[in-house]
Design an enzyme around this catalytic site. Sequence first.
Site, mmCIF file in Angstrom:
data_model
loop_
_atom_site.group_PDB
_atom_site.id
_atom_site.type_symbol
_atom_site.label_atom_id
_atom_site.label_comp_id
_atom_site.label_asym_id
_atom_site.label_seq_id
_atom_site.Cartn_x
_atom_site.Cartn_y
_atom_site.Cartn_z
ATOM 1 N N ASP A 21 -0.400 -9.972 -18.468
ATOM 2 C CA ASP A 21 -1.158 -10.235 -17.365
ATOM 3 C C ASP A 21 -0.134 -11.439 -16.611
ATOM 4 O O ASP A 21 -0.201 -12.583 -17.210
ATOM 5 C CB ASP A 21 -2.516 -10.584 -17.535
ATOM 6 C CG ASP A 21 -3.240 -10.917 -16.209
ATOM 7 O OD1 ASP A 21 -2.558 -11.358 -15.170
ATOM 8 O OD2 ASP A 21 -4.498 -10.955 -16.106
ATOM 9 N N PHE A 81 7.357 -5.362 -9.006
ATOM 10 C CA PHE A 81 6.451 -4.509 -8.416
ATOM 11 C C PHE A 81 5.055 -5.100 -8.510
ATOM 12 O O PHE A 81 4.031 -4.680 -7.742
ATOM 13 C CB PHE A 81 6.409 -3.143 -8.785
ATOM 14 C CG PHE A 81 7.647 -2.266 -8.616
ATOM 15 C CD1 PHE A 81 7.994 -1.712 -7.096
ATOM 16 C CD2 PHE A 81 8.666 -1.950 -9.650
ATOM 17 C CE1 PHE A 81 9.133 -1.147 -7.023
ATOM 18 C CE2 PHE A 81 9.790 -1.262 -9.352
ATOM 19 C CZ PHE A 81 10.035 -0.768 -8.024
ATOM 20 N N SER A 132 6.677 -4.903 2.442
ATOM 21 C CA SER A 132 6.291 -3.725 3.085
ATOM 22 C C SER A 132 6.459 -3.945 4.696
ATOM 23 O O SER A 132 6.614 -4.917 5.077
ATOM 24 C CB SER A 132 4.630 -3.833 2.902
ATOM 25 O OG SER A 132 3.884 -3.122 3.872
ATOM 26 N N TYR A 135 -3.716 -8.725 2.355
ATOM 27 C CA TYR A 135 -2.697 -8.219 1.455
ATOM 28 C C TYR A 135 -1.189 -8.356 2.125
ATOM 29 O O TYR A 135 -0.180 -8.572 1.467
ATOM 30 C CB TYR A 135 -2.838 -6.655 1.251
ATOM 31 C CG TYR A 135 -1.885 -5.907 1.152
ATOM 32 C CD1 TYR A 135 -1.260 -5.730 -0.120
ATOM 33 C CD2 TYR A 135 -1.034 -5.016 1.991
ATOM 34 C CE1 TYR A 135 -0.058 -4.858 -0.146
ATOM 35 C CE2 TYR A 135 0.034 -4.313 1.880
ATOM 36 C CZ TYR A 135 0.461 -4.349 0.750
ATOM 37 O OH TYR A 135 1.857 -3.432 0.562
ATOM 38 N N LYS A 194 2.442 -10.514 1.166
ATOM 39 C CA LYS A 194 3.983 -9.965 1.206
ATOM 40 C C LYS A 194 4.660 -10.914 2.373
ATOM 41 O O LYS A 194 5.839 -11.168 1.890
ATOM 42 C CB LYS A 194 4.056 -8.563 1.826
ATOM 43 C CG LYS A 194 3.421 -7.507 1.002
ATOM 44 C CD LYS A 194 4.094 -7.178 -0.445
ATOM 45 C CE LYS A 194 3.327 -6.565 -1.307
ATOM 46 N NZ LYS A 194 3.782 -6.661 -2.794
ATOM 47 N N GLY A 215 -7.739 -2.291 11.811
ATOM 48 C CA GLY A 215 -6.690 -2.796 11.472
ATOM 49 C C GLY A 215 -5.554 -1.810 11.356
ATOM 50 O O GLY A 215 -4.212 -2.122 11.071
HETATM 51 C C1 UD1 Z 1 -1.413 0.959 4.526
HETATM 52 C C2 UD1 Z 1 -1.160 -0.489 4.729
HETATM 53 C C3 UD1 Z 1 0.209 -0.957 4.325
HETATM 54 C C4 UD1 Z 1 0.456 -0.460 2.751
HETATM 55 C C5 UD1 Z 1 0.240 0.940 2.346
HETATM 56 C C6 UD1 Z 1 0.145 1.080 1.057
HETATM 57 C C7 UD1 Z 1 -2.237 -1.105 6.785
HETATM 58 C C8 UD1 Z 1 -2.228 -1.325 8.330
HETATM 59 N N1 UD1 Z 1 -1.212 -0.941 6.206
HETATM 60 O O1 UD1 Z 1 -0.558 1.705 5.155
HETATM 61 O O2 UD1 Z 1 0.561 -2.287 4.517
HETATM 62 O O3 UD1 Z 1 1.594 -0.999 2.172
HETATM 63 O O4 UD1 Z 1 -1.281 1.287 3.060
HETATM 64 O O5 UD1 Z 1 -0.963 0.804 0.337
HETATM 65 O O6 UD1 Z 1 -3.301 -0.833 6.423
HETATM 66 N N2 UD1 Z 1 -5.462 8.014 7.689
HETATM 67 C C9 UD1 Z 1 -6.262 9.137 7.873
HETATM 68 N N3 UD1 Z 1 -7.232 9.239 6.985
HETATM 69 C C10 UD1 Z 1 -7.383 9.073 5.805
HETATM 70 C C11 UD1 Z 1 -6.268 8.148 5.378
HETATM 71 C C12 UD1 Z 1 -5.399 7.756 6.344
HETATM 72 O O7 UD1 Z 1 -6.133 9.613 8.981
HETATM 73 O O8 UD1 Z 1 -8.186 9.464 5.028
HETATM 74 C C13 UD1 Z 1 -4.120 7.748 8.511
HETATM 75 C C14 UD1 Z 1 -4.218 6.114 8.927
HETATM 76 O O9 UD1 Z 1 -4.984 5.911 9.981
HETATM 77 C C15 UD1 Z 1 -2.684 6.130 9.155
HETATM 78 C C16 UD1 Z 1 -2.065 7.229 8.275
HETATM 79 O O10 UD1 Z 1 -2.870 8.043 7.934
HETATM 80 O O11 UD1 Z 1 -2.422 6.260 10.542
HETATM 81 C C17 UD1 Z 1 -1.438 6.508 7.123
HETATM 82 O O12 UD1 Z 1 -2.362 5.820 6.454
HETATM 83 P P1 UD1 Z 1 -2.078 4.974 5.080
HETATM 84 O O13 UD1 Z 1 -1.687 6.084 4.114
HETATM 85 O O14 UD1 Z 1 -3.249 4.481 4.661
HETATM 86 O O15 UD1 Z 1 -1.205 3.952 5.147
HETATM 87 P P2 UD1 Z 1 -0.913 2.710 6.196
HETATM 88 O O16 UD1 Z 1 -2.289 2.536 6.716
HETATM 89 O O17 UD1 Z 1 0.197 3.207 7.061
#
Ligand code: UD1
Length: 335
Positions: A59, A81, A125, A150, A154, A297
């Site tokens: 840890d 990582f 990120s 988070y 970063k 967000g």
């Molecule tokens: C998020 C984080 C990013 C982080 C990454 C990995 C934010 C703004 N960004 O990226 O910093 O490094 O996760 O953990 O939070 N979506 C859906 N339905 C779902 C899930 C996601 O529509 O059930 C959409 C989201 O709105 C987004 C896209 O899919 O537009 C990608 O989402 P996600 O995979 O969570 O990644 P990020 O939000 O881009």
Amino acid sequence: MKRILVTGGLGFIGSHTVVELQNEGFEVVIIDDLSNTTISVLDSITEITGKKPEYHNIDLRVKKDVVQFFEHNKVDGVIHFAAFKAVGESVQNPLDYYENNIGSLVYILQEMRDRKLDNFIFSSSCTVYGQADELPITENAPVKKAESPYGNSKQIGEEIIQESCKAHQLNAIALRYFNPIGAHESIKIGELPLGVPQNLIPFVTQTAAGIRKELSVFGDDYPTVDGTAVRDYIHVVDLAKAHIAALQRLLHKNNKQNFEFFNVGTGTGSSVLEVIKAFEKASGKSLNYKIVGRREGDITAAYADTTIANRELNWKTEKNLDEALASAWKWQQQQ
Ligand code: UD1
């Protein structure tokens, strides 16, 4: 043979990077506390590469354990990582995020300074850019105020590394990941989300597998091609290879500054609906989904300008979205 410490080496991106490191002839030592993965990943890495990496369950928040590790282990480079990565959870538990993501980083850098170790690679990120004013996003885009602890961890992490590089003649590269997805072609390692997945692709694959009833698409009123949010999805093996390229740059002293940062994406943006279509094609399954409101967000669109990373790291992506989704689906089916 160069010996490389990989913290979080049994996690999603870490395990794929360990495989690529071993394939390239590096000797790997992994630190992982198994807080977000399982020990069986070590066996999977061994099966893929034919070589069992050295492993320590440590840890990194426990300073004396970090000191003790470095007392007994000389390494030629560190790929860091190990960190918490759930955006929503970080809003609930900011102090735990700072303790883990910042505390561990500081302890490792202190040991590297004291023992004159060099060559540090940091998992950053694209979240540091927030909603960038211009797309695609270049490394010259300004860092915006973080939306979550988070994201802030970063940003602060990068600052700590930059200041340490300046003060202690350390060389480091931060890789600003876009959205990593997919699984190794062997289908022996992949993403292992605990509980309900927060990220799009694991939710998609679990829905297709019948584990989740339906996918919620967060918002269709964004100013994008079809109203859904746009991201740059990169195959995790391509991302892993970017770490090897960054490490080689440091080991060969090809870096132009003590501290550098690069965007690691494909350069192509895909909307959520485009991802769903591509997934349906790759898997041959139709996906149960509904449009719901925006997720707090979330930004409208983010995809990388990869010009600088391609040139400076002598690296480029080799796999496209379809291949990444097909591998994610194979991985899901095998679970
Ligand atoms: C998020 C984080 C990013 C982080 C990454 C990995 C934010 C703004 N960004 O990226 O910093 O490094 O996760 O953990 O939070 N979506 C859906 N339905 C779902 C899930 C996601 O529509 O059930 C959409 C989201 O709105 C987004 C896209 O899919 O537009 C990608 O989402 P996600 O995979 O969570 O990644 P990020 O939000 O881009």
